[in-house]
Write a protein that holds these residues in place. Structure first.
Motif, PDB file in Angstrom:
ATOM      1  N   ARG A 130       0.820  -1.215   0.000  1.00 10.42           N
ATOM      2  CA  ARG A 130       0.000   0.000   0.000  1.00 10.42           C
ATOM      3  C   ARG A 130       0.849   1.258   0.000  1.00 10.42           C
ATOM      4  N   ARG A 131       2.024   1.170   0.636  1.00 13.28           N
ATOM      5  CA  ARG A 131       2.895   2.341   0.784  1.00 13.28           C
ATOM      6  C   ARG A 131       4.357   1.916   0.658  1.00 13.28           C
ATOM      7  N   LEU A 132       5.118   2.686  -0.116  1.00 15.12           N
ATOM      8  CA  LEU A 132       6.560   2.497  -0.218  1.00 15.12           C
ATOM      9  C   LEU A 132       7.260   3.733   0.333  1.00 15.12           C
ATOM     10  N   GLU A 133       8.397   3.490   0.961  1.00 18.21           N
ATOM     11  CA  GLU A 133       9.194   4.575   1.508  1.00 18.21           C
ATOM     12  C   GLU A 133      10.626   4.449   1.023  1.00 18.21           C
ATOM     13  N   ALA A 134      11.317   5.563   0.983  1.00 21.80           N
ATOM     14  CA  ALA A 134      12.741   5.598   0.678  1.00 21.80           C
ATOM     15  C   ALA A 134      13.358   6.660   1.576  1.00 21.80           C
ATOM     16  N   GLU A 135      14.541   6.367   2.083  1.00 20.50           N
ATOM     17  CA  GLU A 135      15.261   7.300   2.940  1.00 20.50           C
ATOM     18  C   GLU A 135      16.593   7.590   2.271  1.00 20.50           C
ATOM     19  N   ILE A 136      16.845   8.861   1.965  1.00 20.82           N
ATOM     20  CA  ILE A 136      18.083   9.226   1.282  1.00 20.82           C
ATOM     21  C   ILE A 136      18.741  10.417   1.981  1.00 20.82           C
ATOM     22  N   ASP A 137      20.019  10.565   1.746  1.00 20.18           N
ATOM     23  CA  ASP A 137      20.726  11.750   2.219  1.00 20.18           C
ATOM     24  C   ASP A 137      20.203  12.925   1.384  1.00 20.18           C
ATOM     25  N   PRO A 138      19.766  14.006   2.014  1.00 19.27           N
ATOM     26  CA  PRO A 138      19.187  15.117   1.244  1.00 19.27           C
ATOM     27  C   PRO A 138      20.183  15.782   0.290  1.00 19.27           C
ATOM     28  N   ARG A 139      21.476  15.534   0.451  1.00 24.36           N
ATOM     29  CA  ARG A 139      22.476  16.083  -0.470  1.00 24.36           C
ATOM     30  C   ARG A 139      22.574  15.268  -1.754  1.00 24.36           C
ATOM     31  N   ASN A 140      21.924  14.108  -1.795  1.00 21.91           N
ATOM     32  CA  ASN A 140      22.011  13.219  -2.956  1.00 21.91           C
ATOM     33  C   ASN A 140      20.951  13.630  -3.986  1.00 21.91           C
ATOM     34  N   ALA A 141      21.245  14.677  -4.735  1.00 19.82           N
ATOM     35  CA  ALA A 141      20.294  15.232  -5.702  1.00 19.82           C
ATOM     36  C   ALA A 141      19.881  14.234  -6.788  1.00 19.82           C
ATOM     37  N   ARG A 154       8.570  14.006  -0.955  1.00 17.96           N
ATOM     38  CA  ARG A 154       9.398  14.188   0.242  1.00 17.96           C
ATOM     39  C   ARG A 154       8.463  14.519   1.404  1.00 17.96           C
ATOM     40  N   GLU A 155       8.534  13.715   2.452  1.00 22.33           N
ATOM     41  CA  GLU A 155       7.588  13.836   3.564  1.00 22.33           C
ATOM     42  C   GLU A 155       8.214  14.366   4.844  1.00 22.33           C
ATOM     43  N   GLY A 156       9.529  14.379   4.911  1.00 27.05           N
ATOM     44  CA  GLY A 156      10.148  14.881   6.126  1.00 27.05           C
ATOM     45  C   GLY A 156      11.648  14.771   6.116  1.00 27.05           C
ATOM     46  N   VAL A 164      28.352   8.070   9.769  1.00 29.23           N
ATOM     47  CA  VAL A 164      29.101   7.113   8.951  1.00 29.23           C
ATOM     48  C   VAL A 164      30.520   7.630   8.790  1.00 29.23           C
ATOM     49  N   ALA A 165      31.474   6.802   9.176  1.00 27.11           N
ATOM     50  CA  ALA A 165      32.889   7.159   9.079  1.00 27.11           C
ATOM     51  C   ALA A 165      33.154   8.525   9.714  1.00 27.11           C
ATOM     52  N   GLY A 166      32.498   8.784  10.838  1.00 29.03           N
ATOM     53  CA  GLY A 166      32.707  10.020  11.572  1.00 29.03           C
ATOM     54  C   GLY A 166      31.906  11.209  11.087  1.00 29.03           C
ATOM     55  N   GLU A 167      31.185  11.070   9.968  1.00 27.77           N
ATOM     56  CA  GLU A 167      30.391  12.177   9.424  1.00 27.77           C
ATOM     57  C   GLU A 167      28.917  11.997   9.797  1.00 27.77           C
ATOM     58  N   VAL A 168      28.349  13.050  10.372  1.00 32.06           N
ATOM     59  CA  VAL A 168      26.931  13.035  10.733  1.00 32.06           C
ATOM     60  C   VAL A 168      26.135  13.601   9.555  1.00 32.06           C
ATOM     61  N   SER A 169      25.022  12.936   9.220  1.00 34.60           N
ATOM     62  CA  SER A 169      24.204  13.407   8.100  1.00 34.60           C
ATOM     63  C   SER A 169      22.717  13.248   8.407  1.00 34.60           C
ATOM     64  N   ASP A 170      21.937  14.042   7.711  1.00 41.99           N
ATOM     65  CA  ASP A 170      20.484  13.986   7.815  1.00 41.99           C
ATOM     66  C   ASP A 170      19.943  12.926   6.855  1.00 41.99           C
ATOM     67  N   SER A 171      18.653  12.614   6.997  1.00 44.78           N
ATOM     68  CA  SER A 171      17.955  11.740   6.049  1.00 44.78           C
ATOM     69  C   SER A 171      16.653  12.397   5.627  1.00 44.78           C
ATOM     70  N   ALA A 172      16.409  12.397   4.333  1.00 43.29           N
ATOM     71  CA  ALA A 172      15.127  12.846   3.804  1.00 43.29           C
ATOM     72  C   ALA A 172      14.275  11.604   3.594  1.00 43.29           C
ATOM     73  N   VAL A 173      13.028  11.663   4.048  1.00 40.40           N
ATOM     74  CA  VAL A 173      12.107  10.534   3.939  1.00 40.40           C
ATOM     75  C   VAL A 173      11.124  10.825   2.803  1.00 40.40           C
ATOM     76  N   TYR A 174      11.004   9.865   1.907  1.00 39.13           N
ATOM     77  CA  TYR A 174      10.090   9.965   0.769  1.00 39.13           C
ATOM     78  C   TYR A 174       9.049   8.860   0.868  1.00 39.13           C
ATOM     79  N   GLY A 175       7.847   9.130   0.377  1.00 41.68           N
ATOM     80  CA  GLY A 175       6.792   8.134   0.386  1.00 41.68           C
ATOM     81  C   GLY A 175       5.989   8.157  -0.901  1.00 41.68           C
ATOM     82  N   LEU A 176       5.457   6.998  -1.258  1.00 42.07           N
ATOM     83  CA  LEU A 176       4.586   6.849  -2.423  1.00 42.07           C
ATOM     84  C   LEU A 176       3.494   5.850  -2.068  1.00 42.07           C
ATOM     85  N   LEU A 177       2.258   6.252  -2.287  1.00 44.78           N
ATOM     86  CA  LEU A 177       1.114   5.390  -2.021  1.00 44.78           C
ATOM     87  C   LEU A 177       0.685   4.675  -3.297  1.00 44.78           C
TER      88      LEU A 177
END
Length: 190
Positions: A130-141, A154-156, A164-177
């Motif tokens: 019913r729902r698919l999600e993907a989580e990516i680094d927001p810098r990954n255009a 993009r939902e949040g 990862v390897a000492g680098e802190v990063s955010d995650s953008a959450v995407y969804g598709l119904l």
């Protein structure tokens, strides 16, 4: 619910089928590439054994029905170009998460859009997710572009989600119904 280990999905140019033990060298080459792994939640691999262990885990997950990783190839006997995977499957909620990557030599050819279009159609139309999600680094255009082209929204933003390897990063959450899916053969496409 175990997945079919002989599953084959085809597109105009590609064949998607479960990853094989013989893919270890190619999978290692992809996941040892720092540019490919730049935005993943783990660093680039450094040992070929990591590929063999991962493939054994992937095949066990297919049998257990907890994950389905498909190799992307130009033909059934062709070399591994990349992967698409569905995991974090919640049968009650009928939701799951997808991931993907391509070898540098296979990028910028439209392969990921083509592979994911077929994979998402299978997940919605055959597995009845019913729902698919993907989580990516927001810098990954490029990845954000692939998801947007498929209709993901993009939902949040999960701030400082990974280290990862000492680098802190955010995650953008995407969804598709499923009801929003406009891919080939989808009920929503008419």
């Amino acid at each position: 619910m175990p997945f079919d280990p002989t599953l084959t999905l085809e597109t105009a140019r590609l064949v998607l089928a479960p990853i094989r033990a013989t893919d270890a060298q190619a999978l290692f080459a992809i996941q040892a590439d720092r540019a490919v792994m730049r935005y993943w939640n783990h660093p680039a691999w450094t040992d070929l054994k990591q590929a063999y262990v991962q493939i054994l885990d992937d095949l066990a997950a297919i049998d257990a029905g907890t994950q389905l990783k498909l190799a992307i190839r130009e033909r059934a006997d062709g070399p591994l170009l990349g992967i698409v995977v569905v995991f974090a499957i919640d049968e009650t909620a009928r939701r799951a998460e997808i991931g993907y990557h391509l070898a540098p030599s296979a990028q910028r050819k439209g392969y990921m859009h083509e592979a994911l279009s077929r994979f998402v159609a299978y997940l919605f139309d055959v597995l009845r997710v019913r729902r698919l999600e993907a989580e990516i680094d927001p810098r990954n255009a490029p990845s954000a572009k692939v998801l947007a082209r498929l209709g993901f929204q993009r939902e949040g933003l999960l701030r400082e989600r990974w280290r990862v390897a000492g680098e802190v990063s955010d995650s953008a959450v995407y969804g598709l119904l499923a009801r929003e899916w406009q891919g080939p053969g989808s009920a929503a496409a008419g």
